[in-house]
Design an enzyme around this catalytic site. Structure first.
Site, PDB file in Angstrom:
ATOM      1  CD  GLU A  70       4.493 -27.323  13.108  1.00 55.40           C
ATOM      2  OE1 GLU A  70       4.741 -26.166  13.513  1.00 55.40           O
ATOM      3  OE2 GLU A  70       3.749 -27.540  12.136  1.00 55.40           O
ATOM      4  CG  HIS A 103       4.605 -24.579   7.811  1.00 59.11           C
ATOM      5  ND1 HIS A 103       5.805 -24.871   8.419  1.00 59.11           N
ATOM      6  CD2 HIS A 103       3.640 -24.701   8.754  1.00 59.11           C
ATOM      7  CE1 HIS A 103       5.564 -25.155   9.696  1.00 59.11           C
ATOM      8  NE2 HIS A 103       4.266 -25.068   9.924  1.00 59.11           N
TER       9      HIS A 103
END
Length: 153
Positions: A70, A103
């Site tokens: 990420e 997310h």
């Protein structure tokens, strides 16, 4: 060097993270109170259900692999590219919005948005991807610890 840790930057990064943590906890609490009808991330619910069954895999993926991938994608590539076209603040906000959106959870959106802004600030301050990775790993470790304390095992 971009790929070496420096003791002074590690200390500063950890010091600022400790200052940042109460903000995260307050925002998390407020989100759960205000948005009480929404469920946690599907991944968090799954981890809680099977915490002990997949402990090593979860540890490896959530605390080691996810922060590396990420941070390379969001700070090292996406944010860095955006910053070539728009000012720091706009690039930081855009990349942080996308980080929070991927997310897929309204409860964690604000927390992840703030975390991403913070990680971008660390990246800018240190000019290294290692410090956001370290901070992101610590953040995920703390969350895994909270899940562990709240699990039914």
């Amino acid at each position: 060097n971009k790929f070496e840790f420096n003791k002074r930057d590690i200390k500063k990064t950890l010091k600022y993270f400790v200052i940042f943590l109460p903000i995260i906890f307050v925002v998390s609490f407020l989100c759960k109170v205000i948005l009480f009808e929404y469920e946690e991330q599907k991944m968090v619910v799954e981890i809680k259900k099977n915490f002990y069954n997949n402990l090593f895999t979860n540890f490896l993926l959530i605390i080691i692999v996810a922060p590396i991938i990420e941070e390379i994608v969001f700070r090292g590539l996406f944010y860095k590219t955006l910053k070539k076209f728009v000012p720091f603040m706009q690039a930081s906000i855009i990349s942080s919005l996308i980080f929070a959106i991927i997310h897929e959870n309204i409860l964690s959106f604000t927390i992840l948005f703030l975390l991403s802004l913070y990680l971008t600030w660390i990246y800018e301050r240190t000019n290294s991807i290692l410090y956001p990775i370290l901070t992101h790993s610590i953040f995920n470790f703390l969350n895994m610890s909270l899940i562990y304390m709240g699990s039914n095992g």
